[in-house]
Structure formats: C-alpha cells, structure tokens
Design a protein around this motif. Structure first.
Motif, PDB file in Angstrom:
ATOM      1  N   GLU A  38       0.841  -1.207   0.000  1.00  0.00           N
ATOM      2  CA  GLU A  38       0.000   0.000   0.000  1.00  0.00           C
ATOM      3  C   GLU A  38       0.872   1.252   0.000  1.00  0.00           C
ATOM      4  O   GLU A  38       0.618   2.208  -0.741  1.00  0.00           O
ATOM      5  CB  GLU A  38      -0.915  -0.015   1.223  1.00  0.00           C
ATOM      6  CG  GLU A  38      -1.999   1.032   1.219  1.00  0.00           C
ATOM      7  CD  GLU A  38      -3.212   0.668   0.381  1.00  0.00           C
ATOM      8  OE1 GLU A  38      -3.808   1.604  -0.198  1.00  0.00           O
ATOM      9  OE2 GLU A  38      -3.566  -0.515   0.309  1.00  0.00           O
ATOM     10  N   ALA A  39       1.915   1.253   0.818  1.00  0.00           N
ATOM     11  CA  ALA A  39       2.815   2.404   0.892  1.00  0.00           C
ATOM     12  C   ALA A  39       3.531   2.642  -0.425  1.00  0.00           C
ATOM     13  O   ALA A  39       3.834   3.794  -0.786  1.00  0.00           O
ATOM     14  CB  ALA A  39       3.833   2.200   2.014  1.00  0.00           C
ATOM     15  N   ASP A  40       3.795   1.579  -1.165  1.00  0.00           N
ATOM     16  CA  ASP A  40       4.484   1.696  -2.455  1.00  0.00           C
ATOM     17  C   ASP A  40       3.533   2.076  -3.589  1.00  0.00           C
ATOM     18  O   ASP A  40       3.954   2.146  -4.746  1.00  0.00           O
ATOM     19  CB  ASP A  40       5.165   0.372  -2.804  1.00  0.00           C
ATOM     20  CG  ASP A  40       6.415   0.120  -1.978  1.00  0.00           C
ATOM     21  OD1 ASP A  40       6.795   0.983  -1.171  1.00  0.00           O
ATOM     22  OD2 ASP A  40       7.029  -0.955  -2.145  1.00  0.00           O
ATOM     23  N   GLY A  41       2.263   2.279  -3.276  1.00  0.00           N
ATOM     24  CA  GLY A  41       1.295   2.638  -4.302  1.00  0.00           C
ATOM     25  C   GLY A  41       0.730   1.455  -5.055  1.00  0.00           C
ATOM     26  O   GLY A  41       0.011   1.634  -6.034  1.00  0.00           O
ATOM     27  N   LEU A  42       1.013   0.236  -4.589  1.00  0.00           N
ATOM     28  CA  LEU A  42       0.536  -0.988  -5.254  1.00  0.00           C
ATOM     29  C   LEU A  42      -0.750  -1.437  -4.578  1.00  0.00           C
ATOM     30  O   LEU A  42      -0.809  -2.458  -3.890  1.00  0.00           O
ATOM     31  CB  LEU A  42       1.612  -2.062  -5.196  1.00  0.00           C
ATOM     32  CG  LEU A  42       2.972  -1.638  -5.752  1.00  0.00           C
ATOM     33  CD1 LEU A  42       4.028  -2.702  -5.468  1.00  0.00           C
ATOM     34  CD2 LEU A  42       2.881  -1.355  -7.241  1.00  0.00           C
ATOM     35  N   LYS A  43      -1.811  -0.669  -4.772  1.00  0.00           N
ATOM     36  CA  LYS A  43      -3.032  -0.847  -3.996  1.00  0.00           C
ATOM     37  C   LYS A  43      -3.718  -2.175  -4.272  1.00  0.00           C
ATOM     38  O   LYS A  43      -4.406  -2.718  -3.411  1.00  0.00           O
ATOM     39  CB  LYS A  43      -3.982   0.326  -4.243  1.00  0.00           C
ATOM     40  CG  LYS A  43      -3.419   1.652  -3.758  1.00  0.00           C
ATOM     41  CD  LYS A  43      -4.387   2.780  -3.899  1.00  0.00           C
ATOM     42  CE  LYS A  43      -3.789   4.093  -3.380  1.00  0.00           C
ATOM     43  NZ  LYS A  43      -3.449   4.003  -1.938  1.00  0.00           N
ATOM     44  N   GLY A  44      -3.535  -2.737  -5.458  1.00  0.00           N
ATOM     45  CA  GLY A  44      -4.122  -4.037  -5.757  1.00  0.00           C
ATOM     46  C   GLY A  44      -3.541  -5.149  -4.912  1.00  0.00           C
ATOM     47  O   GLY A  44      -4.158  -6.204  -4.757  1.00  0.00           O
TER      48      GLY A  44
END
Length: 340
Positions: A38-44
């Motif tokens: 989530e922190a890395d922007g990989l919400k999937g």
C-alpha cells in the motif's frame, strides 16, 4: 479519507486477520506485506486484500494457523511447504535463509509449494538485494490467460521480479506481471463500476471487451502477445512444475472464498552479487547512471520509492469505507468474500 500511520495500518490489518482465525505470527507477516505494498502505491496488493483474505481463512481456503516447514534437499536448495497457509510467512522463511546460503555457495534457491498469493513480488527480491544478492522471483497464479491462439485460460498472469544492489542507495527492482496489466486493475474497475480500456482483456468468447465483469469471466491479454504467453509458460514450469505446486489451471481463485486452497508456488533465486565479479555492484551503478543521466529517463521503481518515503513521513491516505471494512472485520462482523 482517513490517514493512518504505517504502524497503525499494520496493527489494524493484523488484528482483523487474527479475528478471522489467522495465527498471530502469520497475521503480522501478512499485514506487514500488505501495508508495504500500500505504501508503495501498489493498492491491488495492499489493504484491499484484507477482507478477501479474512473470508478465505474463515472458509478454510487458507489455513490460518499453518506453520511453514523447510527442508534442505541439496546444499543450495531450500524446499518450503507453506501448508496451504498464506505465502508471506513461507517467503519470510526463505528470505531468512537465502542470503547466507548464497554467500556460502555463490547461488541458492528456495521453492515454495502449497502456497497462496504472494502480493507485490518486488518486495522479497528487494529485501535480498539489500543483503548483497542479485535475486529473482517467479510466482504462478490462478488461470487468467489463454495460450496464444487459444481461448481457455490455462496460464496465470504469473509475476516475475528481479533486484540487484547498488552501492549506497536503494536496489534496482523490476516487478511485472505477464498480462498487459495486472488483474487487480480489472478487479478494482469492477468494484467501482468503471469500464476498462480496450486491449486489457477478452471476454469468454475471445472478443476484446471494455466491460470489467466480462473481462473477469474471460481472459487477460498477455504482455507482448505471444511472447508474454511463452514467458508465462516458463514461469508455470519454474514456480509450479519444478517445486511441486499446482499449475494455474488447477488452482482456485485468490479473490474469493470458494473452493479448496489454491496451492500455487513460488521460486526464489539468490546469487551473491560479488561471487563472479567482485566489482559487480559498482558495474550495476555505471549502467544505472547512464540511464538516469538522460532527461526523462528513470530507473524502474523510482515512483514507488517516492511514495514509500511519503507514506513513512505522512502516513497512508485510505478510503473511509476501506478502513471501516477492516475495522468491522477486526470487531467480528461478518466478512464478505471478494466475488468479482
């Protein structure tokens, strides 16, 4: 929107998974991986997975109290049985052993069987690169792609990831799925009631579609057309056939609580970065500089690292509905499965 620190988000996710029957060590491992994605922007691969994961534990599709078992069938090999539990604790076992094995012998590998969704594939290889290894990860996933020219899905989107160390800075990380886009993007569009761009997926009759629901009932378009399906085949053979896991066409979905455990696999390779050439990391840096010196060019993962740093400083901005969903799960409310 709600803003949570990384620590608070991990605690919330771990408590929710524990309330569904996940053993505490596994819940912490899973929560750490989901918050990291989530922190890395990989919400999937992030906190949207908590509710479907919880549903699968309650249904017995994931064994919540599974403890990974390891064997050393050869000096340079680690065999990990995830026991139909979550993949993350099994991957943790591999990451704990591989750096020392690679330093001793130059190269080592871990094969993980009876596993599950491994999330953001770049994170394990990045962790190995931070310990001086060049690393590769191959993972197979439930069937979502047809062989080139076919219509029936027998191959997964099958992520592969690579990382190598750079002196004094974050490693280079390459993380990609072998479909044109990650299937999670289509799942997200379906949940939001949005269309998808043409070229992402085919419907059940093999026709291009912009309908996310039809896409989920059909097949994904491979990255690079026939080349993508050839690479997906390679990953199936490495991550499933070699390690004793189920092939994509034999695995149940990661997305819902129906059926038996997926039983997929992962293969992780680690090479001592200095074993063949002592100055290899410095040589990696030469190429990295040649890329970054060009206007408009960047190394893979630059955006990911920027988002990670921002999240560490300012926390995660999460939809109120997502925080409420995870909180309700933690408090014992009935959990919904993700049924796209």
């Amino acid at each position: 929107m709600a803003t949570l620190t990384l620590a608070a988000a991990e605690t919330l996710a771990a408590d929710a998974l524990a309330a569904c029957g996940t053993a505490e060590p596994a819940a912490r491992s899973v929560a750490r991986a989901l918050v990291g994605a989530e922190a890395d922007g990989l919400k999937g691969h992030g906190l949207s997975r908590v509710a479907p994961y919880g549903a699968q534990v309650r249904a017995g599709k994931v064994v919540g109290d599974a403890v990974p078992r390891t064997e050393r069938p050869r000096p340079g090999l680690l065999a990990v049985d995830a026991g139909h539990g979550f993949a993350y604790p099994a991957i943790d076992r591999a990451l704990a052993a591989l750096p020392a094995m690679a330093r001793e012998q130059g190269i080592a590998a871990a094969g993980i069987r009876r596993s599950h969704h491994c999330g953001a594939a770049g994170r394990p290889v990045e962790a190995l690169a931070e310990q001086g290894c060049v690393a590769l990860l191959f993972a197979n996933t439930p069937a979502a792609m047809a062989p080139w020219g076919g219509r029936r899905a027998v191959l997964g989107t099958n992520p592969l990831a690579f990382a190598c160390p750079l002196p004094g800075r974050a490693p280079i990380v390459v993380d990609l799925a072998l479909s044109k886009v990650a299937r999670a993007n289509i799942v997200g569009a379906h949940k939001r009631g949005e269309p998808i761009p043409e070229g992402w997926a085919l419907d059940a009759d093999g026709r291009p579609t912009t309908d996310a629901k039809a896409a989920l009932a059909g097949t994904m378009v491979p990255l690079g057309d026939a080349k993508g399906t050839a690479l997906a085949l390679m990953v199936e053979l490495l991550a499933a056939g070699l390690v004793g896991a189920r092939f994509a066409g034999e695995a149940s979905s990661f997305l819902d609580a129906a059926g038996d455990p997926p039983g997929t696999g992962q293969l992780i390779l680690a090479l001592d970065a200095g074993a063949l050439s002592p100055d290899a990391p410095e040589r990696f840096a030469v190429l990295a500089r040649a890329i970054e010196e060009q206007d408009g060019a960047r190394l893979p993962g630059a955006r990911r690292l920027a988002l990670r740093n921002r999240a560490a400083e300012s926390g995660l901005d999460l939809p109120d509905a997502l925080v409420a969903e995870i909180g309700a799960l933690r408090d014992g409310s009935p959990v919904r499965g993700a049924n796209p």
